[in-house]
Scaffold this motif. Structure first.
Motif, PDB file in Angstrom:
ATOM      1  N   LYS A  50      -3.714  -1.962 -13.722  1.00  7.06           N
ATOM      2  CA  LYS A  50      -4.801  -3.048 -14.472  1.00  7.06           C
ATOM      3  C   LYS A  50      -4.908  -3.502 -12.670  1.00  7.06           C
ATOM      4  O   LYS A  50      -4.355  -3.679 -11.705  1.00  7.06           O
ATOM      5  N   ASP A  51      -6.788  -3.735 -12.926  1.00  5.26           N
ATOM      6  CA  ASP A  51      -7.482  -3.567 -11.299  1.00  5.26           C
ATOM      7  C   ASP A  51      -6.377  -5.384 -10.154  1.00  5.26           C
ATOM      8  O   ASP A  51      -6.617  -4.930  -9.222  1.00  5.26           O
ATOM      9  N   LYS A  52      -6.386  -6.442 -10.820  1.00  3.23           N
ATOM     10  CA  LYS A  52      -5.310  -7.109 -10.414  1.00  3.23           C
ATOM     11  C   LYS A  52      -4.384  -6.996  -9.544  1.00  3.23           C
ATOM     12  O   LYS A  52      -4.617  -7.551  -8.520  1.00  3.23           O
ATOM     13  N   TRP A  53      -3.138  -6.448 -10.428  1.00  3.06           N
ATOM     14  CA  TRP A  53      -2.795  -5.535  -9.538  1.00  3.06           C
ATOM     15  C   TRP A  53      -2.278  -4.558  -8.417  1.00  3.06           C
ATOM     16  O   TRP A  53      -1.645  -4.133  -7.617  1.00  3.06           O
ATOM     17  N   ARG A  54      -3.314  -3.448  -8.479  1.00  6.56           N
ATOM     18  CA  ARG A  54      -3.765  -2.215  -7.436  1.00  6.56           C
ATOM     19  C   ARG A  54      -3.595  -2.668  -5.918  1.00  6.56           C
ATOM     20  O   ARG A  54      -3.146  -2.188  -5.623  1.00  6.56           O
ATOM     21  N   THR A  55      -4.618  -3.666  -5.779  1.00  3.09           N
ATOM     22  CA  THR A  55      -4.280  -4.308  -4.217  1.00  3.09           C
ATOM     23  C   THR A  55      -2.619  -4.082  -4.167  1.00  3.09           C
ATOM     24  O   THR A  55      -2.640  -4.085  -3.285  1.00  3.09           O
ATOM     25  N   ILE A  56      -2.099  -5.360  -4.971  1.00  7.45           N
ATOM     26  CA  ILE A  56      -0.870  -6.120  -4.578  1.00  7.45           C
ATOM     27  C   ILE A  56      -0.360  -4.736  -4.307  1.00  7.45           C
ATOM     28  O   ILE A  56       0.738  -5.019  -3.438  1.00  7.45           O
ATOM     29  N   LEU A  57      -0.246  -3.637  -5.628  1.00  6.56           N
ATOM     30  CA  LEU A  57       0.291  -3.037  -5.381  1.00  6.56           C
ATOM     31  C   LEU A  57       0.490  -1.783  -4.194  1.00  6.56           C
ATOM     32  O   LEU A  57       1.893  -1.397  -3.510  1.00  6.56           O
ATOM     33  N   ASP A  58      -0.673  -1.708  -3.578  1.00  5.49           N
ATOM     34  CA  ASP A  58      -0.925  -1.038  -2.849  1.00  5.49           C
ATOM     35  C   ASP A  58      -0.398  -1.185  -1.613  1.00  5.49           C
ATOM     36  O   ASP A  58      -0.171  -0.627  -0.868  1.00  5.49           O
ATOM     37  N   LYS A  59      -0.483  -2.230  -1.089  1.00  7.71           N
ATOM     38  CA  LYS A  59      -0.563  -3.247   0.282  1.00  7.71           C
ATOM     39  C   LYS A  59       1.337  -2.903  -0.182  1.00  7.71           C
ATOM     40  O   LYS A  59       2.038  -2.576   1.375  1.00  7.71           O
ATOM     41  N   ARG A  60       1.935  -3.319  -0.758  1.00  8.12           N
ATOM     42  CA  ARG A  60       3.226  -3.448  -1.338  1.00  8.12           C
ATOM     43  C   ARG A  60       4.074  -2.227  -1.377  1.00  8.12           C
ATOM     44  O   ARG A  60       4.983  -2.158  -0.302  1.00  8.12           O
ATOM     45  N   TYR A  61       3.682  -1.346  -1.572  1.00  8.82           N
ATOM     46  CA  TYR A  61       4.092   0.384  -1.986  1.00  8.82           C
ATOM     47  C   TYR A  61       3.570   1.248  -1.156  1.00  8.82           C
ATOM     48  O   TYR A  61       3.898   2.353  -1.293  1.00  8.82           O
ATOM     49  N   GLN A  62       2.310   1.176   0.020  1.00  9.11           N
ATOM     50  CA  GLN A  62       1.852   2.034   0.188  1.00  9.11           C
ATOM     51  C   GLN A  62       2.099   3.162   1.762  1.00  9.11           C
ATOM     52  O   GLN A  62       2.196   4.017   0.815  1.00  9.11           O
ATOM     53  N   GLU A  63       3.049   2.173   2.012  1.00  8.15           N
ATOM     54  CA  GLU A  63       3.650   2.592   3.560  1.00  8.15           C
ATOM     55  C   GLU A  63       5.111   3.973   2.800  1.00  8.15           C
ATOM     56  O   GLU A  63       5.331   4.743   3.232  1.00  8.15           O
ATOM     57  N   ARG A  64       5.293   3.031   1.725  1.00  8.26           N
ATOM     58  CA  ARG A  64       6.702   3.909   0.735  1.00  8.26           C
ATOM     59  C   ARG A  64       6.287   5.144   0.454  1.00  8.26           C
ATOM     60  O   ARG A  64       6.852   6.064  -0.021  1.00  8.26           O
ATOM     61  N   PHE A  65       5.150   5.063  -0.447  1.00  6.02           N
ATOM     62  CA  PHE A  65       4.530   6.108  -1.101  1.00  6.02           C
ATOM     63  C   PHE A  65       4.282   7.102  -0.292  1.00  6.02           C
ATOM     64  O   PHE A  65       4.667   8.492  -0.456  1.00  6.02           O
ATOM     65  N   ARG A  66       3.277   6.544   0.169  1.00  3.70           N
ATOM     66  CA  ARG A  66       3.730   7.621   1.133  1.00  3.70           C
ATOM     67  C   ARG A  66       4.345   8.684   2.456  1.00  3.70           C
ATOM     68  O   ARG A  66       4.701  10.005   2.776  1.00  3.70           O
ATOM     69  N   ASN A  67       5.303   8.390   2.450  1.00  2.15           N
ATOM     70  CA  ASN A  67       6.142   8.872   3.144  1.00  2.15           C
ATOM     71  C   ASN A  67       7.754   9.271   2.109  1.00  2.15           C
ATOM     72  O   ASN A  67       7.910  10.949   2.304  1.00  2.15           O
ATOM     73  N   ASP A  68       7.377   9.139   0.721  1.00  2.18           N
ATOM     74  CA  ASP A  68       8.257  10.295  -0.227  1.00  2.18           C
ATOM     75  C   ASP A  68       7.038  11.052  -0.476  1.00  2.18           C
ATOM     76  O   ASP A  68       7.582  12.442  -0.656  1.00  2.18           O
ATOM     77  N   ILE A  69       5.403  10.919  -0.297  1.00  2.00           N
ATOM     78  CA  ILE A  69       5.117  12.342  -0.410  1.00  2.00           C
ATOM     79  C   ILE A  69       5.508  13.439   0.482  1.00  2.00           C
ATOM     80  O   ILE A  69       5.370  14.548   0.539  1.00  2.00           O
ATOM     81  N   SER A  70       5.980  12.981   1.799  1.00  2.00           N
ATOM     82  CA  SER A  70       5.657  13.354   2.859  1.00  2.00           C
ATOM     83  C   SER A  70       6.871  14.367   2.800  1.00  2.00           C
ATOM     84  O   SER A  70       7.213  15.279   3.125  1.00  2.00           O
ATOM     85  N   GLU A  71       7.915  13.584   2.324  1.00  2.00           N
ATOM     86  CA  GLU A  71       9.664  14.133   2.166  1.00  2.00           C
ATOM     87  C   GLU A  71       9.211  14.906   0.879  1.00  2.00           C
ATOM     88  O   GLU A  71       9.985  16.497   1.151  1.00  2.00           O
ATOM     89  N   MET A  72       8.193  14.855  -0.051  1.00  2.00           N
ATOM     90  CA  MET A  72       8.748  15.897  -1.122  1.00  2.00           C
ATOM     91  C   MET A  72       7.901  17.205  -0.495  1.00  2.00           C
ATOM     92  O   MET A  72       7.744  18.464  -1.081  1.00  2.00           O
ATOM     93  N   HIS A  73       6.748  17.396   0.344  1.00  2.00           N
ATOM     94  CA  HIS A  73       6.131  18.939   1.210  1.00  2.00           C
ATOM     95  C   HIS A  73       7.142  19.072   2.205  1.00  2.00           C
ATOM     96  O   HIS A  73       7.500  20.040   2.699  1.00  2.00           O
TER      97      HIS A  73
END
Length: 73
Positions: A50-73
């Motif tokens: 949902k749009d109202k949650w997208r910003t909240i979740l991006d702020k909360r998880y963006q760094e962790r998401f990037r780290n997980d993706i870089s570990e996969m590569h």
């Protein structure tokens, strides 16, 4: 555990994702659902977070998401 029910726009999709996530160890169900939703190639035609949650979740998880993706590569 209730938070993913609030931010995922499609209940059927949430049940589909949870059936896979709950088979494995996870430390944060919200992040696990967020990660699976972002990585889902079928997400593009219709936003599943949902749009109202997208910003909240991006702020909360963006760094962790990037780290997980870089570990996969």
């Amino acid at each position: 555990m209730i938070e993913p029910m609030e931010f995922v726009a499609d209940t059927d999709y949430l049940l589909y994702v949870l059936k896979w996530i709950l088979k494995y160890d996870f430390d944060d169900l919200g992040y696990a659902v967020y990660f699976q939703t972002i990585m889902d190639p079928e997400m593009l035609p219709e936003p599943l977070i949902k749009d109202k949650w997208r910003t909240i979740l991006d702020k909360r998880y963006q760094e962790r998401f990037r780290n997980d993706i870089s570990e996969m590569h």
